[in-house]
Design a protein around this motif. Structure first.
Motif, PDB file in Angstrom:
ATOM      1  N   GLN A   1       0.853  -1.149  -0.027  1.00 26.09           N
ATOM      2  CA  GLN A   1       0.059   0.102   0.016  1.00 26.09           C
ATOM      3  C   GLN A   1       0.663   1.144  -0.169  1.00 26.09           C
ATOM      4  O   GLN A   1       0.733   2.292  -0.730  1.00 26.09           O
ATOM      5  CB  GLN A   1      -0.878   0.019   1.235  1.00 26.09           C
ATOM      6  N   ALA A   2       2.066   1.126   0.709  1.00 19.63           N
ATOM      7  CA  ALA A   2       2.872   2.510   0.897  1.00 19.63           C
ATOM      8  C   ALA A   2       3.566   2.738  -0.499  1.00 19.63           C
ATOM      9  O   ALA A   2       3.801   3.690  -0.828  1.00 19.63           O
ATOM     10  CB  ALA A   2       3.865   2.228   1.942  1.00 19.63           C
ATOM     11  N   ILE A   3       4.106   1.552  -0.946  1.00 21.78           N
ATOM     12  CA  ILE A   3       4.784   1.686  -2.431  1.00 21.78           C
ATOM     13  C   ILE A   3       3.636   2.333  -3.473  1.00 21.78           C
ATOM     14  O   ILE A   3       4.018   3.372  -4.299  1.00 21.78           O
ATOM     15  CB  ILE A   3       5.177   0.231  -2.938  1.00 21.78           C
ATOM     16  N   GLU A   4       2.543   1.831  -3.486  1.00 17.47           N
ATOM     17  CA  GLU A   4       1.198   2.444  -4.203  1.00 17.47           C
ATOM     18  C   GLU A   4       1.134   3.946  -4.090  1.00 17.47           C
ATOM     19  O   GLU A   4       1.273   4.871  -4.793  1.00 17.47           O
ATOM     20  CB  GLU A   4       0.164   1.707  -4.095  1.00 17.47           C
ATOM     21  N   PHE A   5       1.115   4.087  -2.757  1.00 18.47           N
ATOM     22  CA  PHE A   5       0.763   5.791  -2.277  1.00 18.47           C
ATOM     23  C   PHE A   5       2.028   6.487  -2.547  1.00 18.47           C
ATOM     24  O   PHE A   5       1.852   7.456  -3.411  1.00 18.47           O
ATOM     25  CB  PHE A   5       0.624   5.659  -0.851  1.00 18.47           C
ATOM     26  N   TYR A   6       3.070   6.205  -2.331  1.00 15.15           N
ATOM     27  CA  TYR A   6       4.478   6.997  -2.706  1.00 15.15           C
ATOM     28  C   TYR A   6       4.621   7.150  -3.978  1.00 15.15           C
ATOM     29  O   TYR A   6       4.998   7.997  -4.501  1.00 15.15           O
ATOM     30  CB  TYR A   6       5.514   6.326  -2.003  1.00 15.15           C
ATOM     31  N   SER A   7       4.368   6.116  -4.842  1.00 18.01           N
ATOM     32  CA  SER A   7       5.057   6.272  -6.193  1.00 18.01           C
ATOM     33  C   SER A   7       3.943   7.009  -6.940  1.00 18.01           C
ATOM     34  O   SER A   7       4.452   8.082  -7.792  1.00 18.01           O
ATOM     35  CB  SER A   7       4.915   4.617  -6.783  1.00 18.01           C
ATOM     36  N   GLY A   8       2.683   7.130  -6.528  1.00 23.51           N
ATOM     37  CA  GLY A   8       1.784   8.176  -6.809  1.00 23.51           C
ATOM     38  C   GLY A   8       1.854   9.586  -6.579  1.00 23.51           C
ATOM     39  O   GLY A   8       2.057  10.526  -7.332  1.00 23.51           O
ATOM     40  N   ALA A   9       2.179   9.628  -5.124  1.00 26.19           N
ATOM     41  CA  ALA A   9       2.556  11.011  -4.711  1.00 26.19           C
ATOM     42  C   ALA A   9       3.576  11.491  -5.041  1.00 26.19           C
ATOM     43  O   ALA A   9       3.645  12.797  -5.381  1.00 26.19           O
ATOM     44  CB  ALA A   9       2.360  10.807  -3.052  1.00 26.19           C
ATOM     45  N   LEU A  10       4.610  10.846  -5.408  1.00 23.91           N
ATOM     46  CA  LEU A  10       5.911  11.559  -5.718  1.00 23.91           C
ATOM     47  C   LEU A  10       6.252  11.161  -7.183  1.00 23.91           C
ATOM     48  O   LEU A  10       7.364  11.738  -7.759  1.00 23.91           O
ATOM     49  CB  LEU A  10       7.128  10.546  -5.090  1.00 23.91           C
ATOM     50  N   LYS A  11       5.264  10.882  -8.167  1.00 27.05           N
ATOM     51  CA  LYS A  11       5.329  10.773  -9.552  1.00 27.05           C
ATOM     52  C   LYS A  11       6.627   9.805  -9.868  1.00 27.05           C
ATOM     53  O   LYS A  11       7.612  10.370 -10.668  1.00 27.05           O
ATOM     54  CB  LYS A  11       5.408  12.123 -10.170  1.00 27.05           C
ATOM     55  N   ALA A  12       6.618   8.686  -9.284  1.00 24.83           N
ATOM     56  CA  ALA A  12       7.594   7.792  -9.701  1.00 24.83           C
ATOM     57  C   ALA A  12       7.976   7.533 -10.956  1.00 24.83           C
ATOM     58  O   ALA A  12       7.141   7.563 -11.872  1.00 24.83           O
ATOM     59  CB  ALA A  12       7.449   6.400  -8.609  1.00 24.83           C
ATOM     60  N   THR A  13       9.029   7.633 -11.440  1.00 20.36           N
ATOM     61  CA  THR A  13       9.582   7.341 -12.341  1.00 20.36           C
ATOM     62  C   THR A  13       9.941   5.420 -12.843  1.00 20.36           C
ATOM     63  O   THR A  13      10.003   5.296 -14.000  1.00 20.36           O
ATOM     64  CB  THR A  13      10.737   7.950 -13.144  1.00 20.36           C
ATOM     65  N   GLU A  14      10.332   4.929 -11.812  1.00 20.78           N
ATOM     66  CA  GLU A  14      10.541   3.801 -11.713  1.00 20.78           C
ATOM     67  C   GLU A  14      10.078   2.865 -10.391  1.00 20.78           C
ATOM     68  O   GLU A  14      10.453   3.447  -9.165  1.00 20.78           O
ATOM     69  CB  GLU A  14      12.046   3.390 -11.966  1.00 20.78           C
ATOM     70  N   VAL A  15       9.306   2.129 -10.399  1.00 22.44           N
ATOM     71  CA  VAL A  15       8.858   1.119  -9.287  1.00 22.44           C
ATOM     72  C   VAL A  15       9.474  -0.492  -9.271  1.00 22.44           C
ATOM     73  O   VAL A  15       9.105  -0.749 -10.257  1.00 22.44           O
ATOM     74  CB  VAL A  15       7.320   1.233  -8.971  1.00 22.44           C
TER      75      VAL A  15
END
Length: 154
Positions: free
Chosen positions: A15-29
């Motif tokens: 859940q945290a990965i999903e939230f942070y990758s969206g909030a921070l506009k992740a370029t790679e997950v």
């Protein structure tokens, strides 16, 4: 070599990965679960632990955060997790609009400690605790402040 913040969670890393990758506009997950590795038949993992995150990273705007779940079976060695105040992640970004976007997205479901504002040490500074109990600082020009103070000390 840059330092990387590493966050441990109590079974909610996905859940945290999903939230942070969206909030921070992740370029790679990247993420790997414990079940993605062959299991030792002599030491089988409980079913509930197999779907937990063993290791992950998200990259965004030149930064990187790594995350994983702390296995319940490891808590006798590592101890229980406690939310937050011992780790802060600091985002330093000259682009005020981008800093504001990160702040607004990370504050969803969390608690703003100090809204983004002009301070004596930064033209845009703020602090919040996100929905997972992780503490964040936002700073537009931390390096300029540090350099100015250090220069005056010489």
């Amino acid at each position: 070599m840059p330092a990387i913040a590493y966050l441990n969670f109590d079974g909610i890393a996905e859940q945290a990965i999903e939230f942070y990758s969206g909030a921070l506009k992740a370029t790679e997950v990247k993420k790997v679960k414990f079940k993605d590795f062959p299991q030792d038949p002599n030491y089988p993992m409980p079913e509930n632990e197999l779907n937990m995150i063993m290791e992950s990273s998200i990259e965004f705007g030149g930064g990187k955060i790594m995350m994983s779940d702390l296995l319940p079976s490891m808590k006798t060695v590592t101890g229980e997790l406690t939310k937050g105040s011992n780790v802060w992640i600091s985002l330093v970004n000259e682009d005020k609009q981008e800093l504001e976007e990160y702040f607004n997205r990370l504050s969803v479901g969390g608690h703003v400690i100090m809204p983004l504002s002009d301070t004596p040490w930064s033209s845009c500074f703020g602090m919040l605790v996100d929905q997972f109990g992780v503490c964040w600082k936002f700073n537009r020009d931390a390096d300029k402040f540090l350099d100015n103070v250090i220069a005056k000390q010489k």
